[in-house]
Write a protein that holds these residues in place. Structure first.
Motif, PDB file in Angstrom:
ATOM      1  N   THR A  46       3.495 -11.901 -11.578  1.00 57.78           N
ATOM      2  CA  THR A  46       3.066 -13.262 -11.872  1.00 57.78           C
ATOM      3  C   THR A  46       2.441 -13.287 -13.262  1.00 57.78           C
ATOM      4  O   THR A  46       2.113 -12.234 -13.829  1.00 57.78           O
ATOM      5  CB  THR A  46       2.021 -13.755 -10.858  1.00 57.78           C
ATOM      6  OG1 THR A  46       0.832 -12.961 -11.007  1.00 57.78           O
ATOM      7  CG2 THR A  46       2.537 -13.670  -9.433  1.00 57.78           C
ATOM      8  N   THR A  47       2.235 -14.481 -13.797  1.00 59.41           N
ATOM      9  CA  THR A  47       1.591 -14.618 -15.100  1.00 59.41           C
ATOM     10  C   THR A  47       0.211 -13.976 -15.076  1.00 59.41           C
ATOM     11  O   THR A  47      -0.185 -13.281 -16.018  1.00 59.41           O
ATOM     12  CB  THR A  47       1.479 -16.104 -15.490  1.00 59.41           C
ATOM     13  OG1 THR A  47       2.792 -16.662 -15.513  1.00 59.41           O
ATOM     14  CG2 THR A  47       0.817 -16.281 -16.840  1.00 59.41           C
ATOM     15  N   ARG A  48      -0.533 -14.169 -14.006  1.00 55.60           N
ATOM     16  CA  ARG A  48      -1.878 -13.600 -13.874  1.00 55.60           C
ATOM     17  C   ARG A  48      -1.819 -12.072 -13.846  1.00 55.60           C
ATOM     18  O   ARG A  48      -2.637 -11.397 -14.468  1.00 55.60           O
ATOM     19  CB  ARG A  48      -2.529 -14.142 -12.601  1.00 55.60           C
ATOM     20  CG  ARG A  48      -4.007 -13.963 -12.530  1.00 55.60           C
ATOM     21  CD  ARG A  48      -4.693 -14.681 -13.667  1.00 55.60           C
ATOM     22  NE  ARG A  48      -5.769 -15.478 -13.150  1.00 55.60           N
ATOM     23  CZ  ARG A  48      -6.647 -16.087 -13.897  1.00 55.60           C
ATOM     24  NH1 ARG A  48      -6.581 -15.989 -15.208  1.00 55.60           N
ATOM     25  NH2 ARG A  48      -7.592 -16.792 -13.374  1.00 55.60           N
ATOM     26  N   GLU A  49      -0.847 -11.521 -13.132  1.00 53.67           N
ATOM     27  CA  GLU A  49      -0.702 -10.065 -13.071  1.00 53.67           C
ATOM     28  C   GLU A  49      -0.321  -9.493 -14.432  1.00 53.67           C
ATOM     29  O   GLU A  49      -0.782  -8.416 -14.814  1.00 53.67           O
ATOM     30  CB  GLU A  49       0.320  -9.680 -12.003  1.00 53.67           C
ATOM     31  CG  GLU A  49      -0.158  -9.950 -10.596  1.00 53.67           C
ATOM     32  CD  GLU A  49       0.951  -9.993  -9.553  1.00 53.67           C
ATOM     33  OE1 GLU A  49       0.609 -10.062  -8.359  1.00 53.67           O
ATOM     34  OE2 GLU A  49       2.142  -9.983  -9.918  1.00 53.67           O
ATOM     35  N   VAL A  50       0.502 -10.212 -15.186  1.00 52.94           N
ATOM     36  CA  VAL A  50       0.858  -9.793 -16.545  1.00 52.94           C
ATOM     37  C   VAL A  50      -0.400  -9.769 -17.411  1.00 52.94           C
ATOM     38  O   VAL A  50      -0.640  -8.813 -18.159  1.00 52.94           O
ATOM     39  CB  VAL A  50       1.929 -10.728 -17.158  1.00 52.94           C
ATOM     40  CG1 VAL A  50       2.060 -10.516 -18.656  1.00 52.94           C
ATOM     41  CG2 VAL A  50       3.265 -10.525 -16.471  1.00 52.94           C
ATOM     42  N   GLU A  51      -1.206 -10.804 -17.296  1.00 50.33           N
ATOM     43  CA  GLU A  51      -2.437 -10.871 -18.077  1.00 50.33           C
ATOM     44  C   GLU A  51      -3.370  -9.710 -17.724  1.00 50.33           C
ATOM     45  O   GLU A  51      -3.939  -9.058 -18.606  1.00 50.33           O
ATOM     46  CB  GLU A  51      -3.142 -12.205 -17.836  1.00 50.33           C
ATOM     47  CG  GLU A  51      -4.336 -12.436 -18.710  1.00 50.33           C
ATOM     48  CD  GLU A  51      -4.962 -13.810 -18.517  1.00 50.33           C
ATOM     49  OE1 GLU A  51      -5.946 -14.080 -19.221  1.00 50.33           O
ATOM     50  OE2 GLU A  51      -4.499 -14.591 -17.669  1.00 50.33           O
ATOM     51  N   VAL A  52      -3.503  -9.423 -16.438  1.00 48.95           N
ATOM     52  CA  VAL A  52      -4.350  -8.312 -15.991  1.00 48.95           C
ATOM     53  C   VAL A  52      -3.831  -6.988 -16.557  1.00 48.95           C
ATOM     54  O   VAL A  52      -4.599  -6.200 -17.115  1.00 48.95           O
ATOM     55  CB  VAL A  52      -4.424  -8.261 -14.445  1.00 48.95           C
ATOM     56  CG1 VAL A  52      -5.018  -6.955 -13.956  1.00 48.95           C
ATOM     57  CG2 VAL A  52      -5.230  -9.444 -13.912  1.00 48.95           C
ATOM     58  N   LEU A  53      -2.528  -6.741 -16.425  1.00 48.86           N
ATOM     59  CA  LEU A  53      -1.964  -5.488 -16.948  1.00 48.86           C
ATOM     60  C   LEU A  53      -2.114  -5.386 -18.462  1.00 48.86           C
ATOM     61  O   LEU A  53      -2.364  -4.303 -19.001  1.00 48.86           O
ATOM     62  CB  LEU A  53      -0.497  -5.352 -16.562  1.00 48.86           C
ATOM     63  CG  LEU A  53      -0.221  -4.846 -15.158  1.00 48.86           C
ATOM     64  CD1 LEU A  53       1.276  -4.787 -14.890  1.00 48.86           C
ATOM     65  CD2 LEU A  53      -0.846  -3.488 -14.919  1.00 48.86           C
TER      66      LEU A  53
END
Length: 190
Positions: A103-110
């Motif tokens: 997800t966009t949020r998971e991309v941001e976290v990574l």
């Protein structure tokens, strides 16, 4: 840069801001963060093909799409129009993390993990509780097949995310196995 919001309010009809990623290299992204926080325009990254790390950093800061500086004028106009309409463009169809279903949020976290930030720093930056952040991290790790923070960083860099910059590394940020997915008393679990 403080004049940007007033300029934006006077520039009726500005839907897309074309952003040169050189600003990320020269100013560490402060100008892009300002644009993202103080305007409602979509941001189209205008970037050199040989700097996917800057492109990844711009995406992690919230940019909407990317176009190469080598694109022809007609394609640039088409890309701006698609970005304004909220449509995926070019490489954005294969945006960071889609290969793993992130997800966009998971991309941001990574992206932030790959920059060497601790869970507490990431939670503060994203305005999340540490527990909510850990949920995002667990989901991302599961999708990319990582069990440690080091594996996640390796996967992220291999898949186009920005590697830690010299300032991050010189500040003593750690990408050590002690920052794995397991719970620790220091709260650094991922």
């Amino acid at each position: 840069m403080t004049a940007l919001p007033s300029i934006r309010s006077k520039a009726v009809g500005v839907d897309v801001i074309l952003y040169d990623t050189l600003g990320l290299h020269l100013r560490d992204g402060a100008d892009l963060q300002h644009v993202m926080q103080h305007t409602d325009a979509k941001v189209l990254i205008f970037s050199r093909d040989m700097r996917p790390d800057l492109r990844a950093k711009a995406y992690s800061l919230g940019a909407n799409a990317w176009v190469s500086m080598s694109v022809q004028a007609g394609e640039l106009v088409r890309t701006i129009e698609l970005t304004a309409a909220g449509e995926p463009v070019g490489e954005n169809r294969d945006r960071l993390g889609t290969v793993a279903g992130l997800t966009t949020r998971e991309v941001e976290v990574l992206a932030l993990i790959s920059q060497g930030l601790s869970n507490q720093e990431i939670a503060a930056k994203m305005v999340l509780s540490v527990n909510t952040l850990k949920s995002h991290i667990r989901q991302a790790y599961r999708k990319i097949g990582a069990t440690t923070r080091s594996q996640a960083v390796s996967w992220a860099i291999t898949h186009g995310f920005a590697p830690p910059d010299a300032k991050t590394l010189s500040s003593g940020a750690s990408l050590a196995p002690g920052m794995d997915t397991g719970t620790s008393s220091a709260g650094q679990s991922g």
